[in-house]
Design an enzyme around this catalytic site. Structure first.
Site, PDB file in Angstrom:
ATOM      1  CG  MET A   1       3.183  -5.093  14.993  1.00 29.61           C
ATOM      2  SD  MET A   1       4.950  -5.225  14.703  1.00 29.61           S
ATOM      3  CE  MET A   1       5.581  -4.445  16.177  1.00 29.61           C
TER       4      MET A   1
ATOM      5  CG  ASN B   1       9.929 -15.369  20.127  1.00 32.46           C
ATOM      6  OD1 ASN B   1       8.967 -15.072  19.403  1.00 32.46           O
ATOM      7  ND2 ASN B   1      11.030 -15.920  19.649  1.00 32.46           N
TER       8      ASN B   1
ATOM      9  CE  LYS C   1      -3.809  -1.835   2.852  1.00 35.89           C
ATOM     10  NZ  LYS C   1      -4.703  -2.281   1.799  1.00 35.89           N
ATOM     11  CB  SER C   2       4.511   1.842   0.394  1.00 35.75           C
ATOM     12  OG  SER C   2       4.670   1.177   1.628  1.00 35.75           O
TER      13      SER C   2
ATOM     14  N   GLY D   1       6.698 -11.903  20.393  1.00 35.29           N
ATOM     15  CA  GLY D   1       7.526 -12.074  19.202  1.00 35.29           C
ATOM     16  C   GLY D   1       8.888 -11.452  19.404  1.00 35.29           C
TER      17      GLY D   1
ATOM     18  CG  ASN E   1      11.370   0.958   7.770  1.00 30.41           C
ATOM     19  OD1 ASN E   1      12.210   1.808   8.083  1.00 30.41           O
ATOM     20  ND2 ASN E   1      10.088   1.142   7.970  1.00 30.41           N
TER      21      ASN E   1
ATOM     22  N   GLY F   1      11.980  -9.588  13.315  1.00 29.23           N
ATOM     23  CA  GLY F   1      12.385  -8.267  12.813  1.00 29.23           C
ATOM     24  C   GLY F   1      11.504  -7.137  13.321  1.00 29.23           C
ATOM     25  CB  ALA F   2       7.835  -6.676  13.420  1.00 32.20           C
TER      26      ALA F   2
ATOM     27  CE  LYS G   1      10.664  -4.278   6.997  1.00 32.46           C
ATOM     28  NZ  LYS G   1       9.663  -4.111   8.053  1.00 32.46           N
TER      29      LYS G   1
END
Ligand code: NDP
Length: 270
Positions: free
Chosen positions: A215, A151, A16-17, A127, A87, A130-131, A66
């Site tokens: 997220m 996690n 959507k960017s 988690g 990012n 990466g995020a 990333k």
């Protein structure tokens, strides 16, 4: 000539960017084009160098590049170094500057859009991929009382926490089943929702009036969001984070942070 930017990923058709940055450009009166760039899985570096040669001013980077973007950058912003992932790339003065706006986007969505201060709060981060790595430093900078990282693979969470020795007193690590007590904010940074899966956390993690943020975003609430609402929490998806991380990237490139409220409302309606 318009300034050129893009988002590099594989796959990338779903992104959507371009829509988000086109809206920011229109709102701020900046003359730019923003495209999707599909990089071959084995040719991220060559793709970036090709963009620079064509005169691009910067790029966003998404799955699965990333970490490669962090390795390619000639300079890293502190939050990108802390995340070990990039990012947002800025191409300027012969440098490839790597930054990470994901965590700042998450914090902006929680604090500004959801109206929840993180100062002195108890936060559960589910988690350690990466995020979660991108989120940890910006969350710590908000002055929470405690952040517990839970996690599936405990060792990954332990490695993540070990990267923040200065914050050791406020950081704890746990498996999903060992979680105790209620939290003010629960952030699902696992990719479980992609498979309509639920991290096996006890329902007691949602303290009174808790905010639960997944997220992930999509047309329907995720299983995690449904679970949170059933147990008294206020649930939020990752669309606001997506728009806010884009606004942070726009700020890095263009020196102005666009207003996000109208765009977020129209994306939600669509
Ligand atoms: P990674 O692959 O780097 O990490 C995945 C994490 O999820 C790991 O901690 C993994 O645990 C855990 N996990 C995977 N499957 C399960 C499961 N079934 N149950 C419990 N835990 C599980 O992914 P990312 O960190 O890049 O992305 C995570 C999520 O965040 C995705 O849904 C992604 O779409 C979203 N995201 C949203 C953004 C936004 O702007 N809204 C920006 C970036 C990401 P383990 O270590 O045990 O493997």
């Amino acid at each position: 000539m318009s300034a050129r930017y893009c988002v590099i990923g594989n796959p990338i058709a779903h992104s959507k960017s371009p829509q988000i940055h086109a809206a920011f450009a229109a709102q701020t009166g900046h003359d730019l084009v923003y495209e999707r760039c599909l990089a071959p899985l084995d040719a991220f570096d060559a793709t970036v160098r090709g963009l620079i040669a064509q005169g691009y001013c910067g790029a966003n980077v998404t799955v699965p590049f990333k970490l490669e973007a962090a390795a390619l950058a000639t300079r890293l912003a502190p939050r990108a170094r802390a995340a070990g992932a990039v990012n947002t790339l800025v191409f300027a003065d012969g440098e490839i500057v790597g930054d990470n706006t994901d965590g700042a986007g998450l914090v902006a969505d929680i604090v500004r859009n959801a109206g929840v201060s993180l100062a002195d709060k108890r936060i559960l981060l589910l988690g350690a991929g990466g995020a979660a790595r991108g989120a940890l430093l910006p969350l710590l900078e908000q002055g929470p009382r405690q952040i517990v990282i839970a996690n599936r693979t405990l060792a990954t969470a332990e490695r993540l926490a070990a990267g923040f020795p200065a914050h050791g007193g406020r950081l704890a690590v746990c498996g999903f089943h060992g979680l105790e007590g209620g939290f003010d904010v629960v952030v699902n940074a696992t990719s479980a929702s992609l498979a309509a899966d639920l991290p096996p956390v006890p329902a007691t993690v949602f303290g009174p009036g808790a905010l639960a943020l997944d997220m992930m975003y999509g047309e329907r609430p995720t299983v995690f969001m449904d679970f949170a609402v059933r147990h008294g929490a206020r649930a939020r998806d990752g669309l606001g984070m997506l728009v806010e991380q884009a606004a942070e990237a726009f700020l890095l490139w263009r020196g102005v942070r666009p207003d996000t409220a109208a765009l977020l409302a129209s994306l939600r309606q669509a």
